[in-house]
Design an enzyme around this catalytic site. Sequence first.
Site, short mmCIF file in Angstrom:
data_model
loop_
_atom_site.label_atom_id
_atom_site.label_comp_id
_atom_site.label_asym_id
_atom_site.label_seq_id
_atom_site.Cartn_x
_atom_site.Cartn_y
_atom_site.Cartn_z
N ASP A 1 32.01 -94.14 38.17
CA ASP A 1 31.90 -94.77 36.86
C ASP A 1 32.61 -96.13 36.90
O ASP A 1 33.71 -96.25 37.43
CB ASP A 1 32.55 -93.88 35.80
CG ASP A 1 32.29 -94.39 34.39
OD1 ASP A 1 31.21 -94.10 33.85
OD2 ASP A 1 33.17 -95.09 33.84
N ASP B 1 26.76 -96.68 32.79
CA ASP B 1 27.49 -97.33 33.88
C ASP B 1 27.93 -96.32 34.93
O ASP B 1 28.87 -96.55 35.69
CB ASP B 1 28.70 -98.09 33.34
CG ASP B 1 29.68 -97.16 32.61
OD1 ASP B 1 29.24 -96.10 32.11
OD2 ASP B 1 30.87 -97.50 32.54
N ASN C 1 30.70 -105.86 28.68
CA ASN C 1 29.61 -106.11 27.72
C ASN C 1 30.11 -106.87 26.50
O ASN C 1 29.44 -107.80 26.01
CB ASN C 1 28.98 -104.79 27.29
CG ASN C 1 28.03 -104.22 28.33
OD1 ASN C 1 27.45 -104.96 29.13
ND2 ASN C 1 27.86 -102.92 28.33
N ASP D 1 24.43 -106.00 32.78
CA ASP D 1 23.34 -105.63 33.68
C ASP D 1 23.52 -106.26 35.06
O ASP D 1 23.22 -105.64 36.08
CB ASP D 1 22.00 -106.07 33.08
CG ASP D 1 21.57 -105.21 31.90
OD1 ASP D 1 22.18 -104.14 31.70
OD2 ASP D 1 20.63 -105.61 31.19
#
Length: 259
Positions: free
Chosen positions: A120, A163, A128, A137
Amino acid sequence: MVAPLLPGWPVLFFSHNRWFALVLLGIVGSLVLAWGSSELPRRSALVREKARSLAREKELREELQRAYEERDRLYQEQAQAALTDTVTGLLNHRAFMQRLDEAIARGQTERSGFLLVFLDVDHFKTINDTWGHLAGDEVLRQVAERLRTALHAGDVAARYGGDEFALILDDVPITRAHEEGERLRRIIQSPPYSGPGLGEPTTEVSVTTSIGVAAYGIHGTQPNRLIDQADQAMYQAKLAGRDCVRVTGARTTFPGQMV
């Protein structure tokens, strides 16, 4: 033609087989020549028509072959798209579950083992929120690219969701679980990330990961059990401070510590 002008030409004609044969040959030759002069154009036309028909048939076969190839290509692209994550290019969740079932079936048949790794990205929400989802992304794409370079023959990598990434490390024993997890952690962490959406061209973003590892046969033999064990180990890595590796059944590890 000369015979009628000669006296006694009927006797002369019929008494000499050579003259009769020549006349007969002339008649037959005339007939053959007349037939050939009328038949040859027709035959030539038929040959040309047959050649055109064969050429057209060849073109149709080639067009049909190209259509089949295009159909197969589109089918393969669609099949690949159905199993591929659009952002990272790795396998998607559905495809990973199929590969996990295959790995378990192979392990049961060949008595072999593998490691299931859950990974993770730490503080991904902050990325973000700071630079936007396009930057997020881009980070995911770069993580995926680094995972590809870390894979060995027979390994599998997928974007499990959000993620979170999942890997199958084929034929790796439990004794190397922490070592393999650390190898992945270092590959993903270094060097810093940069690229489209991540601020100015000189901006570099440090990305770390929390990694959980479970071993087939030791921590489970069924997909749900293995996934649960690897997921719990990853959660323990987050509780341990992130940027570390946790193996199922071992104590919580902090960055730089061994299991």
